[in-house]
Design an enzyme around this catalytic site. Structure first.
Site, PDB file in Angstrom:
ATOM      1  CE1 TYR A   7      -2.963  11.882  -5.503  1.00 59.69           C
ATOM      2  CE2 TYR A   7      -2.547  10.673  -7.534  1.00 59.69           C
ATOM      3  CZ  TYR A   7      -3.396  11.402  -6.728  1.00 59.69           C
ATOM      4  OH  TYR A   7      -4.672  11.662  -7.142  1.00 59.69           O
TER       5      TYR A   7
ATOM      6  CE  LYS B 139      -6.562  10.942  -3.012  1.00 61.04           C
ATOM      7  NZ  LYS B 139      -7.366  12.056  -2.420  1.00 61.04           N
TER       8      LYS B 139
END
Length: 491
Positions: A238, A242
């Site tokens: 994640y 990002k």
């Protein structure tokens, strides 16, 4: 940096919001509609096959929720009429060119009318499949930028990221950008297009392997994401994808005014539209409710660690005010929206609040009896966790393995079930370890400057509050957040 009237800015503006049925995006949309009914239009991008399905998703996943009850009280039977005038649901997908919008007339209309693009669409699963995470969090951000660049009246692109793009580094994390190819551990070879090729080659291997199943492919793609993230210094897929998304925006933005907002752990609303609204299970909530139900034998984490949390409505207020402050300014600005510098919250304080709340408001079990809670064992290091886990679970598993073998596998089901649960717990602990023992705090200089600007307008200061110093954490958790989580998530 200057800040005029936020309400005046929002008046007659047209805003595109991606990921419009997500937790944060819904609060953003509700706030805009509630405080500035003179907003021109909100284009809401929703993953759906067509406009009708997109509208149905928005009505079911947003308007039907308690979140919209203040708007319902305000407009009554006229709410749908108001929404149909202000909101245009757009079926699309940020992983596609032109955001997956199929209607060419609608695309042209959006390019002509949109003033601000707010990108909230993302997958937030720590161990998401790498192909899905890279497509959404990295290349999705690029597609949103490309779309925004074609909007003739564009004043700003606001991209919601996460403070945890900084990885596991201890110390003060600054509000500074990450540059293309910049690995956290200085490892060479970080290239976004190379990452895409690695995924394509891996998927090609699976397609030619007849023994591959959907389950095995999913697990392999999750493991690949963690492996690639770790290779360059990030703890999970994640935050890695990002960070790559931030890099690609900064590299390709040109003269586009760009704000990257990095919230920390987002919790329930502090005040608006009412205190305690939350949706979905956040990490600290699953721990707290597990404890309240008497299912948690211990907490893992350093009691002295600072857990950085921010109420969702404060994040939304930061989004809106940052939008206004940076419109038409061709630069990139980073905001950490958190509390660890301005109003630090220790892990042990959350534990104490959980004890206090569930002592006064015990969970009622299936038999209608209250569950009593006590002070819980805290494992304050990975070493103590490993010792505890070995004695409580791994040794019994080994014993069960011996018994299962001696009885011609009579306990196969029990053994497999326990082994699967243990593997799951170990994987979750590994994923969340960086946050349970965090030594990072998030500099919020830009956000504090924004607070000062907002305070200059007495009327709007009460409407767009975003100062975490105003929060008394014990009061918030015991009287707002935990009651809200119990009511809205764990009914």
């Amino acid at each position: 940096m200057e800040l005029g009237s936020v309400l005046e800015f929002l008046s007659h503006k047209t805003i595109l919001v991606t990921g419009a049925t997500g937790f944060l995006a819904k609060i953003f949309v509700e706030k805009i509609l509630r405080v500035q009914p003179k907003v021109n239009k909100l284009y809401l991008l929703v993953r759906a096959n067509d406009a009708k399905s997109a509208l149905q998703r928005f009505n079911t996943e947003a308007v039907a929720k308690d979140l919209f009850k203040v708007l319902k009280e305000k407009y009554g039977t006229n709410l749908q009429s108001f929404l149909s005038e202000k909101v245009i649901l757009v079926a699309g997908d940020i992983t596609c060119e032109n955001l997956g919008v199929k209607d060419s007339n609608l695309i042209e209309e959006m390019w002509q009318n949109i003033d601000v693009v707010v990108n909230v669409a993302a997958t937030t699963n720590f161990d998401e499949r790498y192909d899905i995470a890279l497509a959404l969090n990295t290349f999705g951000a690029k597609n949103v930028l490309n779309f925004a660049a074609k909007c003739v009246n564009i004043k700003l692109l606001l991209h919601v990221s996460t403070a945890y793009v900084s990885g596991e580094k201890p110390g003060v994390m600054l509000e500074t950008p990450y540059h293309l190819g910049e690995a956290l551990n200085q490892a060479p070879g970080l290239d976004i297009n190379t990452e895409k090729k690695i995924i394509e080659e891996k998927l090609k291997e699976f397609s030619s392997d007849e023994t591959s199943t959907d389950k095995s492919i999913t697990l392999a793609m999750k493991d690949l994401g963690i492996h690639r993230a770790n290779k360059f210094g990030w703890p999970n897929t994640y935050v890695f994808t990002k960070a790559l998304g931030e890099m690609i925006l900064g590299h390709l933005k040109g003269n586009m005014p760009l704000v990257i907002l990095r919230p920390t752990i987002i919790t329930s609303t502090y005040k608006e539209p009412f205190p305690g609204w939350i949706e979905g299970i956040r990490t600290i909530d699953s721990l707290a409710v597990g404890y309240g139900k008497g299912r948690l034998a211990c907490f893992l984490g350093d009691p002295e660690s600072v857990i950085d949390v921010t109420p969702a409505d404060m994040v939304v207020n930061a989004m809106i005010t940052a939008m206004v402050a940076h419109a038409n300014q061709p630069c990139e600005t980073i905001y950490h929206v958190g509390s660890s510098v301005s109003n630090p919250l220790k892990y042990k304080s959350i534990q104490e609040s959980g004890y206090n709340y569930f002592s006064r408001h015990p969970w009622i079990n299936k038999d209608g009896k209250p569950i009593s809670v006590g002070k819980i064992k805290v494992l304050n290091s990975m070493e103590s966790f490993q010792r505890y886990f070995s004695l409580r679970y791994l040794l019994p598993l080994q014993g069960l393995h011996v018994v299962n073998s001696a009885t011609c596998h009579a306990f196969n089901g029990t053994y497999s079930d326990l082994k699967r649960k243990i593997s799951f717990v170990l994987r979750v602990v590994e994923l969340y370890k960086p946050y349970l023992f965090s030594k990072s705090v998030y500099d919020d200089t830009n956000t504090r400057k924004l607070c000062q600007l907002v305070r200059q307008n007495d009327v709007e200061a009460n409407m767009f509050y975003l100062n975490p110093k105003t929060i008394k954490w014990d009061v918030y958790f015991e009287h707002i957040h935990l009651p809200g989580a119990v009511k809205h998530v764990f009914k």
